[in-house]
Design a protein around this motif. Structure first.
Motif, mmCIF file in Angstrom:
data_model
loop_
_atom_site.group_PDB
_atom_site.id
_atom_site.type_symbol
_atom_site.label_atom_id
_atom_site.label_comp_id
_atom_site.label_asym_id
_atom_site.label_seq_id
_atom_site.Cartn_x
_atom_site.Cartn_y
_atom_site.Cartn_z
ATOM 1 N N LYS A 263 46.094 40.436 38.050
ATOM 2 C CA LYS A 263 44.505 40.461 37.521
ATOM 3 C C LYS A 263 43.151 40.330 38.861
ATOM 4 C CE LYS A 263 42.198 37.700 34.562
ATOM 5 N NZ LYS A 263 41.497 36.806 33.523
ATOM 6 N N LYS A 264 43.947 40.221 40.158
ATOM 7 C CA LYS A 264 42.881 41.078 41.362
ATOM 8 C C LYS A 264 42.739 41.537 41.679
ATOM 9 C CE LYS A 264 43.475 36.062 43.502
ATOM 10 N NZ LYS A 264 44.821 35.026 44.189
ATOM 11 N N ILE B 27 40.460 44.200 38.938
ATOM 12 C CA ILE B 27 39.217 43.366 38.794
ATOM 13 C C ILE B 27 38.313 44.410 40.432
ATOM 14 C CG2 ILE B 27 37.814 41.577 39.516
ATOM 15 C CD1 ILE B 27 38.938 39.653 37.973
ATOM 16 N N THR C 215 38.176 47.810 39.373
ATOM 17 C CA THR C 215 36.960 48.769 38.989
ATOM 18 C C THR C 215 35.616 47.928 39.579
ATOM 19 O OG1 THR C 215 38.561 47.157 36.676
ATOM 20 C CG2 THR C 215 35.721 47.195 36.928
#
Length: 131
Positions: A2-3, A6, A9
Motif C-alpha cells: 500500500k505504501k 501511495i 500515485t
C-alpha cells in the motif's frame, strides 16, 4: 504494498502538475509544421494575432482572421509551456513562436494545445474562424 501504491500515485501527480509548470526562456520548439526560423518575419504579414496560453486554457475561445490575408500567429505562454496545432492544416506553432498563416477560403478550424501539459491538457481547445 500500500505504501508503494501511495508513493507511485504521489510521484505521478507531481509529474503531471510539473508538466505545465515548466517554463524555460531557452525553449525553442518546432512542432512539425511550418514555422519561421527567426520568428519575426512579420514584414510580409498584414496583421498579428497573439494566442496566450496558460494552464489548461487559452485566453480566448475564438480567434478571427480574414480569408486571403497573411496573418502572424504568435503563441505566448502565461503559465507552463504550450503550443498550438490547427487541426486539418499543416500549421503548428511552438511556445514563443510566430508563424505566418494564410487561409484562402472562409471556414472554422479547431485549435488544440500541442504540448502535453498535465491533467487539463485535453480541455485546451479554441477555434480559429476565417471570415
Amino acid at each position: 504494498m500500500k505504501k508503494w501504491l501511495i508513493l507511485a500515485t504521489v510521484l505521478t501527480l507531481a509529474l503531471v502538475v510539473a508538466a505545465c509548470g515548466a517554463n524555460s526562456d531557452n525553449s525553442k520548439e518546432t512542432m512539425g509544421g511550418i514555422s519561421n526560423a527567426s520568428g519575426n518575419e512579420s514584414s510580409t504579414s498584414e496583421s498579428e494575432v497573439v494566442i496566450t496560453a496558460k494552464n489548461w486554457d487559452f485566453d480566448q475561445k475564438e480567434y478571427r482572421i480574414k480569408a486571403g490575408e497573411t496573418v502572424d500567429l504568435t503563441v505566448k505562454s502565461a503559465g507552463g509551456v504550450h503550443g498550438v496545432r490547427i487541426l486539418k492544416t499543416k500549421y503548428s506553432i511552438g511556445n514563443r513562436e510566430t508563424v505566418a498563416v494564410k487561409f484562402d477560403a472562409p471556414g472554422t478550424y479547431d485549435m488544440i494545445c500541442s504540448v502535453p501539459c498535465g491533467g487539463g491538457h485535453s480541455l485546451m481547445k479554441a477555434k480559429l474562424i476565417v471570415e
